[in-house]
Design an enzyme around this catalytic site. Structure first.
Site, short mmCIF file in Angstrom:
data_model
loop_
_atom_site.label_atom_id
_atom_site.label_comp_id
_atom_site.label_asym_id
_atom_site.label_seq_id
_atom_site.Cartn_x
_atom_site.Cartn_y
_atom_site.Cartn_z
N SER A 143 0.86 -1.19 0.00
CA SER A 143 0.00 0.00 0.00
C SER A 143 0.89 1.24 0.00
O SER A 143 2.01 1.20 0.53
CB SER A 143 -0.88 0.03 1.25
OG SER A 143 -1.49 1.28 1.41
N TYR A 156 -1.71 -0.32 10.47
CA TYR A 156 -1.99 -0.69 9.08
C TYR A 156 -0.79 -0.35 8.18
O TYR A 156 -0.27 -1.21 7.47
CB TYR A 156 -3.25 0.02 8.57
CG TYR A 156 -3.47 -0.24 7.11
CD1 TYR A 156 -3.77 -1.52 6.65
CD2 TYR A 156 -3.30 0.77 6.15
CE1 TYR A 156 -3.92 -1.79 5.30
CE2 TYR A 156 -3.44 0.51 4.80
CZ TYR A 156 -3.75 -0.78 4.38
OH TYR A 156 -3.87 -1.05 3.04
C1 8X3 Z 1 -4.99 1.71 1.23
C2 8X3 Z 1 -4.43 2.99 0.76
O1 8X3 Z 1 -4.66 5.48 1.00
O2 8X3 Z 1 -6.41 4.19 1.98
O3 8X3 Z 1 -4.03 0.73 1.24
O4 8X3 Z 1 -4.20 4.18 3.03
S1 8X3 Z 1 -4.94 4.27 1.75
#
Ligand code: 8X3
Length: 257
Positions: A143, A156
Site C-alpha cells: 500500500s 496498518y
Molecule cells: C490503502 C491505501 O490510501 O487508503 O491501502 O491508506 S490508503
C-alpha cells in the site's frame, strides 16, 4: 485443465482487489486457486469463473489459522499444484482514529492477516513456485500507506511497510530460481476496504469516496496481470499506483498557541 494453463493462487479472493484479480486472470485464461473466509462468496465466484477453459479450486480458509492453511495447501489437488503466480491480496485496515484510541485487538488482527497470513501462504507455496521456475511470481499487495505516514495509519501502514521489505528480501532468495517478487502498492481504492476499516459505518465509507474518482479494484488487477505476464527476466520490484485525485500533503507543523 490443459497442462500448460498457468495457475494463479489468490488470497482475499472474495472481495475487492482479490476478486478483481480472479476475474482478470480468468479472462486471460488462467486457472485459479481462490482462497477466502466466506464460503458462500467463494462458491459464487467459482461458479461465475469456472468454464471449459478455466478451472477453479476454492479454499475456504481463515489465513490467521496457519494449521488450516497448511492442511489446505498440503492437500491441493494434483492439477492445481503447478502454481505460477501467488497474489497475496488478503489484508485489512481496522480503525482510523489516533493510536492512543485504537483497539489492541484490531492491531493484532491486522498483524495476523496482513503479516502472519501473508508469510504463511508465501512460505507454504515457495516449493510450488520454485518447481515452476522462471516466470513464477509472488505479488504481494502492499500500500502507499507502507511508505507515507498519515494520522490513523499506525499499525496498518506498518504492516504494509513489512510487506514491502519482506518482498525485497524474498526476491533476494528467490532470484536464483527465476522466481520474481513484486510489492504492488495501491493508493485509495474503492472497495469494501473502507467499510471494513470503519467497522461497517457505511456513512463514513461513502463520505470518504464522495467526489473522488478512486482506483477501482480492476485498475489494480490489471497491474497484477501485467506484472505476471511480463517476460520471465523482468521483475517489477515495486509498483505504486494511486488515483489522480489522491496527492501527498505538505508537512504538518504543530505550533505553540
Ligand atoms: C490503502 C491505501 O490510501 O487508503 O491501502 O491508506 S490508503
Amino acid at each position: 485443465m490443459h497442462e500448460a494453463t498457468p495457475i494463479a493462487f489468490i488470497t482475499g479472493a472474495t472481495s475487492g482487489i482479490g476478486a478483481a484479480c480472479a476475474r482478470r486472470f480468468a479472462e486471460a485464461g488462467w486457472s485459479l486457486v481462490l482462497s477466502g473466509r466466506r464460503q458462500d462468496r467463494l462458491e459464487a465466484l467459482q461458479a461465475e469463473l469456472q468454464s471449459d477453459r478455466v478451472a477453479v479450486h476454492a479454499l475456504a480458509v481463515d489465513l490467521a489459522d496457519s494449521e488450516v492453511v497448511q492442511a489446505a495447501i498440503d492437500t491441493l489437488p494434483e492439477a492445481f499444484q503447478r502454481i505460477r503466480v501467488v497474489i497475496n491480496s488478503a489484508g485489512l485496515a481496522l480503525g482510523k482514529g489516533p493510536a492512543q484510541q485504537a483497539e489492541l485487538a484490531d492491531w493484532h488482527r491486522m498483524i495476523d492477516t496482513n503479516i502472519k497470513g501473508l508469510v504463511t501462504v508465501t512460505r507454504l507455496l515457495l516449493p510450488h513456485l520454485i518447481a515452476t521456475g522462471p516466470g513464477a511470481t509472488v505479488i504481494n499487495l502492499g500500500s502507499i500507506a507502507g511508505h507515507t505516514p498519515y494520522p490513523g495509519g499506525h499499525v496498518y501502514g506498518a504492516t504494509k511497510a513489512f510487506v514491502e521489505q519482506f518482498s525485497y528480501n524474498l526476491r533476494c532468495d528467490l532470484a536464483p530460481h527465476g522466481v520474481r517478487v513484486t510489492d504492488l502498492a495501491p493508493g485509495m481504492t474503492e472497495s469494501e476496504f473502507t467499510l471494513v476499516r470503519m467497522k461497517g459505518d457505511a456513512g463514513i465509507a461513502e463520505e470518504y469516496y464522495r467526489g473522488t474518482r478512486a482506483l477501482q479494484p480492476d485498475d489494480v488487477a490489471r497491474q497484477a496481470l501485467h506484472i505476471a505476464e511480463l517476460p520471465p527476466h523482468v521483475n517489477i520490484t515495486r509498483l505504486e499506483v494511486a488515483p489522480i485525485c489522491q496527492q501527498w500533503s505538505p508537512f504538518t507543523i504543530l505550533r505553540d498557541e
